[in-house]
Design a protein around this motif. Structure first.
Motif, mmCIF file in Angstrom:
data_model
loop_
_atom_site.group_PDB
_atom_site.id
_atom_site.type_symbol
_atom_site.label_atom_id
_atom_site.label_comp_id
_atom_site.label_asym_id
_atom_site.label_seq_id
_atom_site.Cartn_x
_atom_site.Cartn_y
_atom_site.Cartn_z
ATOM 1 N N ASP A 62 3.925 -5.388 14.357
ATOM 2 C CA ASP A 62 3.974 -4.681 13.024
ATOM 3 C C ASP A 62 2.682 -4.280 12.358
ATOM 4 O O ASP A 62 2.557 -3.248 11.733
ATOM 5 C CB ASP A 62 4.731 -5.740 12.004
ATOM 6 C CG ASP A 62 6.195 -5.842 12.525
ATOM 7 O OD1 ASP A 62 7.014 -4.957 12.923
ATOM 8 O OD2 ASP A 62 6.817 -6.721 12.116
ATOM 9 N N LEU A 63 1.689 -5.253 12.370
ATOM 10 C CA LEU A 63 0.462 -4.886 12.006
ATOM 11 C C LEU A 63 -0.115 -3.706 12.545
ATOM 12 O O LEU A 63 -0.713 -2.697 11.856
ATOM 13 C CB LEU A 63 -0.660 -6.191 12.179
ATOM 14 C CG LEU A 63 -1.997 -6.172 11.714
ATOM 15 C CD1 LEU A 63 -2.402 -5.825 10.315
ATOM 16 C CD2 LEU A 63 -2.824 -7.212 12.276
ATOM 17 N N CYS A 64 -0.207 -3.766 13.762
ATOM 18 C CA CYS A 64 -0.672 -2.484 14.703
ATOM 19 C C CYS A 64 -0.235 -1.330 14.419
ATOM 20 O O CYS A 64 -0.795 -0.093 14.155
ATOM 21 C CB CYS A 64 -1.171 -2.722 15.992
ATOM 22 S SG CYS A 64 -2.161 -4.067 16.400
ATOM 23 N N ARG A 65 1.226 -1.096 14.144
ATOM 24 C CA ARG A 65 1.799 0.352 13.798
ATOM 25 C C ARG A 65 1.564 0.427 12.412
ATOM 26 O O ARG A 65 1.251 1.629 12.276
ATOM 27 C CB ARG A 65 3.380 -0.330 13.888
ATOM 28 C CG ARG A 65 3.964 -0.516 15.322
ATOM 29 C CD ARG A 65 5.546 -0.952 15.178
ATOM 30 N NE ARG A 65 6.105 -0.700 16.112
ATOM 31 C CZ ARG A 65 7.400 -1.384 16.472
ATOM 32 N NH1 ARG A 65 7.937 -2.017 15.667
ATOM 33 N NH2 ARG A 65 7.799 -1.171 17.678
ATOM 34 N N ALA A 120 9.315 -3.446 23.354
ATOM 35 C CA ALA A 120 8.685 -2.530 22.179
ATOM 36 C C ALA A 120 7.141 -2.458 22.142
ATOM 37 O O ALA A 120 6.537 -1.373 21.898
ATOM 38 C CB ALA A 120 9.254 -2.789 20.875
ATOM 39 N N LEU A 121 6.510 -3.685 22.391
ATOM 40 C CA LEU A 121 5.109 -4.033 22.401
ATOM 41 C C LEU A 121 4.710 -3.036 23.576
ATOM 42 O O LEU A 121 3.678 -2.555 23.532
ATOM 43 C CB LEU A 121 5.034 -5.297 22.749
ATOM 44 C CG LEU A 121 3.562 -5.996 22.426
ATOM 45 C CD1 LEU A 121 3.478 -7.380 21.935
ATOM 46 C CD2 LEU A 121 2.574 -6.065 23.664
ATOM 47 N N CYS A 122 5.268 -3.231 24.760
ATOM 48 C CA CYS A 122 4.720 -2.343 25.937
ATOM 49 C C CYS A 122 4.957 -1.021 25.858
ATOM 50 O O CYS A 122 3.916 -0.111 26.092
ATOM 51 C CB CYS A 122 5.912 -2.849 27.112
ATOM 52 S SG CYS A 122 5.562 -4.285 27.983
ATOM 53 N N ASP A 123 5.962 -0.440 25.093
ATOM 54 C CA ASP A 123 6.195 1.035 24.547
ATOM 55 C C ASP A 123 5.049 1.361 23.705
ATOM 56 O O ASP A 123 4.471 2.548 23.902
ATOM 57 C CB ASP A 123 7.542 1.338 24.020
ATOM 58 C CG ASP A 123 8.658 1.245 25.139
ATOM 59 O OD1 ASP A 123 8.324 1.167 26.120
ATOM 60 O OD2 ASP A 123 9.785 1.157 24.594
#
Length: 245
Positions: A62-65, A120-123
């Motif tokens: 969430d932070l990186c997004r 989702a993290l991989c994507d």
């Protein structure tokens, strides 16, 4: 002064047939404790497994997004930095450690939640991080897909919907079969193992209803082949408990 855990550990002596317990804390949080031969792991069941909120966000993902969205909003589109990738990779490992235990004890809904997060993290990493070291994360996507699909299939079977479980496993096996783009021996190994594992469970569904024992026995075989002996020991404990029921 450092706290001595001796008393706590004596109250819960290591027993190979009693390694996991769920608790609710005084403030209402749900946690999971895993007893190890030399100590205890305590895992939060909601949010990040370590209970940390990076810069106030629920997860590092969430932070990186948010960081990338803010940059785009300011007209400064950018990619993930190496430090941000390491932050995400570390978070993925924490979620893996939690969903591995959840999967073994039959907490399939929570396993789906955690594997969804890591997919989702991989994507996100694949889309926004060009560094070659991203392979260290992406090479495990076939395994994550496999655990996600099997968990969803077990929920289907628990609802009496064998046809839905069968289609889910078939579709996932086809997705994994067509995956490419990761130059890693581990990726190829995980891809092959995932297809074999999914097909083996499909065979069991076609022959008869898949039980929790069937799944655990399949996971035990996989753990031994991977030389993951601590995981194998936990699965054996679960099989022993089923034998006493």
């Amino acid at each position: 002064m450092l706290a001595d855990l001796t008393g706590f550990l004596r109250d819960w002596e290591f027993d190979g047939e009693n390694t996991v317990r769920m608790l609710t804390t005084i403030d209402g949080r749900e946690i999971m404790q895993v007893r190890l031969p030399l100590g205890v792991e305590q895992i939060e069941l909601e949010g990040r497994p370590d209970g940390i909120c990076p810069d106030g966000y629920d997860t590092a993902l969430d932070l990186c997004r948010s960081r990338l969205a803010q940059s785009e909003g300011e007209g400064n589109s950018r990619e993930l930095t190496a430090d941000e990738f390491l932050l995400l990779q570390g978070e993925g490992m924490l979620f893996y450690q939690r969903y591995l235990v959840l999967f073994q004890i039959g907490e399939y809904s929570r396993t789906v939640r955690d594997t969804d997060h890591n997919l989702a993290l991989c994507d996100f990493v694949e889309q926004h991080y060009p560094g070659e070291d991203r392979v260290a994360l992406l090479q495990y996507r076939p395994y994550i897909l496999r655990v996600n699909a099997v968990s969803r299939a077990m929920l289907d079977l628990n609802d009496g919907n064998a046809e839905s479980a069968r289609k889910r496993l078939e579709n996932t096996a086809e997705i994994v079969k067509n995956m490419s783009g990761v130059a890693s021996p581990i990726f190829e190994f995980e891809k092959l193992r995932a297809i074999q594992h999914l097909n083996a469970i499909l065979d069991q569904i076609q022959e008869r209803s898949l039980s929790k024992r069937d799944l655990l026995e399949r996971e035990l075989h996989d753990a031994v082949e991977r030389e993951e002996y601590e995981r194998a020991a936990r699965i054996r404990d679960q099989l022993k408990e089923l034998g006493d029921q």
